[in-house]
Write a protein that holds these residues in place. Sequence first.
Motif, short mmCIF file in Angstrom:
data_model
loop_
_atom_site.label_atom_id
_atom_site.label_comp_id
_atom_site.label_asym_id
_atom_site.label_seq_id
_atom_site.Cartn_x
_atom_site.Cartn_y
_atom_site.Cartn_z
N VAL A 285 -26.12 31.24 37.10
CA VAL A 285 -26.28 29.76 37.48
C VAL A 285 -27.24 29.78 38.67
O VAL A 285 -28.35 29.19 38.73
N GLY A 286 -26.97 30.43 39.61
CA GLY A 286 -27.80 30.40 40.95
C GLY A 286 -29.11 30.99 40.71
O GLY A 286 -29.97 30.39 41.31
N ALA A 287 -29.22 31.92 39.79
CA ALA A 287 -30.80 32.53 39.62
C ALA A 287 -31.45 31.74 38.64
O ALA A 287 -32.56 31.57 39.13
N GLU B 270 -33.13 28.86 26.97
CA GLU B 270 -34.47 28.53 27.48
C GLU B 270 -34.94 27.18 27.26
O GLU B 270 -34.55 26.47 26.45
N GLY B 271 -35.84 27.12 28.24
CA GLY B 271 -36.32 25.65 28.24
C GLY B 271 -37.53 25.66 29.30
O GLY B 271 -37.55 26.59 29.95
N ASP B 272 -38.06 24.32 29.50
CA ASP B 272 -39.12 24.40 30.34
C ASP B 272 -38.66 24.27 31.87
O ASP B 272 -38.27 23.32 32.11
N ARG B 273 -38.75 25.20 32.58
CA ARG B 273 -38.18 25.32 33.89
C ARG B 273 -39.10 24.49 34.88
O ARG B 273 -38.37 23.80 36.00
N LYS B 274 -40.36 24.02 34.47
CA LYS B 274 -40.97 22.99 35.26
C LYS B 274 -40.37 21.62 35.53
O LYS B 274 -40.95 20.84 36.27
N ARG B 275 -39.71 21.35 34.57
CA ARG B 275 -39.13 20.16 34.37
C ARG B 275 -38.15 19.74 35.60
O ARG B 275 -37.80 18.44 35.69
N GLY B 276 -37.52 20.87 36.17
CA GLY B 276 -36.72 20.63 37.43
C GLY B 276 -35.26 20.31 37.01
O GLY B 276 -34.77 19.87 37.97
N ILE B 277 -34.85 20.61 35.86
CA ILE B 277 -33.42 20.25 35.24
C ILE B 277 -32.65 21.42 34.84
O ILE B 277 -33.43 22.28 34.29
N VAL B 278 -31.27 21.54 35.32
CA VAL B 278 -30.70 22.75 35.03
C VAL B 278 -29.37 22.16 34.12
O VAL B 278 -28.79 21.28 35.26
N LEU B 279 -29.14 22.62 33.13
CA LEU B 279 -27.49 22.19 32.22
C LEU B 279 -26.77 23.19 32.48
O LEU B 279 -27.19 24.27 32.56
N LEU B 280 -25.72 22.79 32.82
CA LEU B 280 -24.47 23.79 32.77
C LEU B 280 -23.29 23.66 31.86
O LEU B 280 -22.94 22.42 31.57
N GLY B 281 -22.71 24.52 31.53
CA GLY B 281 -21.48 24.62 30.63
C GLY B 281 -20.36 25.50 30.89
O GLY B 281 -20.32 26.65 30.30
N GLY C 201 -35.91 19.98 26.24
CA GLY C 201 -36.69 20.91 26.48
C GLY C 201 -36.43 21.63 28.12
O GLY C 201 -37.40 21.95 28.41
N VAL C 202 -35.09 21.60 28.34
CA VAL C 202 -34.68 22.22 29.66
C VAL C 202 -33.78 23.24 29.37
O VAL C 202 -33.13 23.46 28.31
N PRO C 203 -33.77 24.22 30.53
CA PRO C 203 -32.75 25.14 30.31
C PRO C 203 -31.20 24.91 30.44
O PRO C 203 -31.14 23.99 31.21
N ALA C 204 -30.40 25.76 30.04
CA ALA C 204 -29.17 25.45 30.37
C ALA C 204 -28.50 27.17 30.49
O ALA C 204 -28.97 28.01 30.22
N VAL C 205 -27.30 26.91 31.21
CA VAL C 205 -26.53 28.22 31.47
C VAL C 205 -24.96 28.05 30.98
O VAL C 205 -24.52 27.16 31.39
N LEU C 206 -24.53 28.80 29.75
CA LEU C 206 -23.24 28.45 29.44
C LEU C 206 -22.54 29.89 29.86
O LEU C 206 -22.78 31.13 29.52
N PHE D 97 -32.51 19.10 39.57
CA PHE D 97 -31.34 18.31 39.13
C PHE D 97 -30.34 18.81 38.35
O PHE D 97 -30.90 19.59 37.19
N ILE D 98 -29.29 18.96 38.77
CA ILE D 98 -28.28 19.91 38.20
C ILE D 98 -27.16 18.90 37.34
O ILE D 98 -26.49 18.04 38.13
N PHE D 99 -26.96 19.06 35.88
CA PHE D 99 -26.05 18.16 35.23
C PHE D 99 -25.13 19.17 34.38
O PHE D 99 -25.55 20.02 33.71
N SER D 100 -23.84 18.91 34.76
CA SER D 100 -22.74 19.90 34.13
C SER D 100 -22.09 19.12 32.96
O SER D 100 -21.72 18.03 33.23
N VAL D 101 -21.86 19.76 31.93
CA VAL D 101 -21.49 19.16 30.85
C VAL D 101 -19.70 19.43 30.57
O VAL D 101 -19.75 20.70 30.28
#
Length: 265
Positions: free
Chosen positions: A128-130, A14-25, A68-73, A144-148
Motif C-alpha cells: 500500500v505504501g509503495a 494496475e491502472g493509470d498512476r498519473k490519475r492520482g487515485i489509489v483504491l484499497l480493499g 482506470g486507476v490502481p488498487a491494492v487488495l 487521493f486514497i479511497f478504501s472500500v
Amino acid sequence: MTRSTVFAPFDIVEGDRKRGIVLLGDHARRALPEEYGSLGLPASEFERHIAYDIGVETVTRELAATLGVPAVLANFSRLLIDPNRGEDDPTLIRQLYDGTIVPGNYPMAAEERERRLDRFYRPYHDAVGAMIASVAEASGKAPFIFSVHSFTPVMQDIRRPWHVGILWDLDDRVARPLIDMLAADKSLVVGDNEPYDGALRGDTMFRHAIVNGFAHALIEIRQDLIAGREDALAWAEQLAPIVDAIDRRPDIHQVKKFGSRTGPV
C-alpha cells in the motif's frame, strides 16, 4: 524474519498512476495459506462477514477498471490477521468474532503473532505504501486514497438501517461531498461515521492517509446490496462518477494535515 513468497499477501490491480487515485480493499478476500488449514473452522464460517468483506473485491476491481486507476487488495482473510488494525490493536487477531470462536487463533503465542505480522500484514502495508508513493511520483501531486469495505446488515442481533456509510476522522475533504452526493439519491440511507467510527488509531487510513495529510475516505456498503455480482457491478458504476467528481475538486490533491480525534499524530 524472511517474508514468504509462497502465499501472496496482496494483489495489485494496475491502472493509470498519473490519475492520482489509489483504491484499497483491506478485507477483499478470504484466503488462507495452506499451512493454516481453516483455522479450525467449518467452511460455512468463510461465507460470513467475519472472514472477509462480502462483495468488496468485485466492487473494487470494477471501480478500478472504470476509473482506470490502481488498487491494492489484501489476499488473506481477516481471521488470519486484520490489516485494518494497528499492530497493537487487541482485535488484530481475533479469537472470538460475532459469536464464533476461532480455534486456530487460541492460544496465540507471541512468536506466531509476529510471524503473521511479518508474513502477511506488513507486506500488505508495504505494498500500500509503495503504491501510494508510486502514484504520488507519477502524478506529481498528493494522492487521493479511497478504501472500500462492506458491513453485515445485522450485527449482534441489531439490524442496521444504512445502505452505505462513510467513515472519516477530521479530514472531511472527501467524506463531506461523498455523503452529500450519495444522499442525493433519496432511496439511500447514508451513514455519517456509521456503522463504525472512522477515527481508529493505527488503521489503514490513519497509517497511510491521515499521518501524511492525504485526502481520503472509507466507504462501507451493506453486504446484502453487493453480495451478487450484478449488484456489486451496479454499485461500482454508481460510485465511479462520484469518485471522479471528488477527484477533480481543487483541494483533493493537496497535503493538508488535520490530525486525528484519537490523539496527537
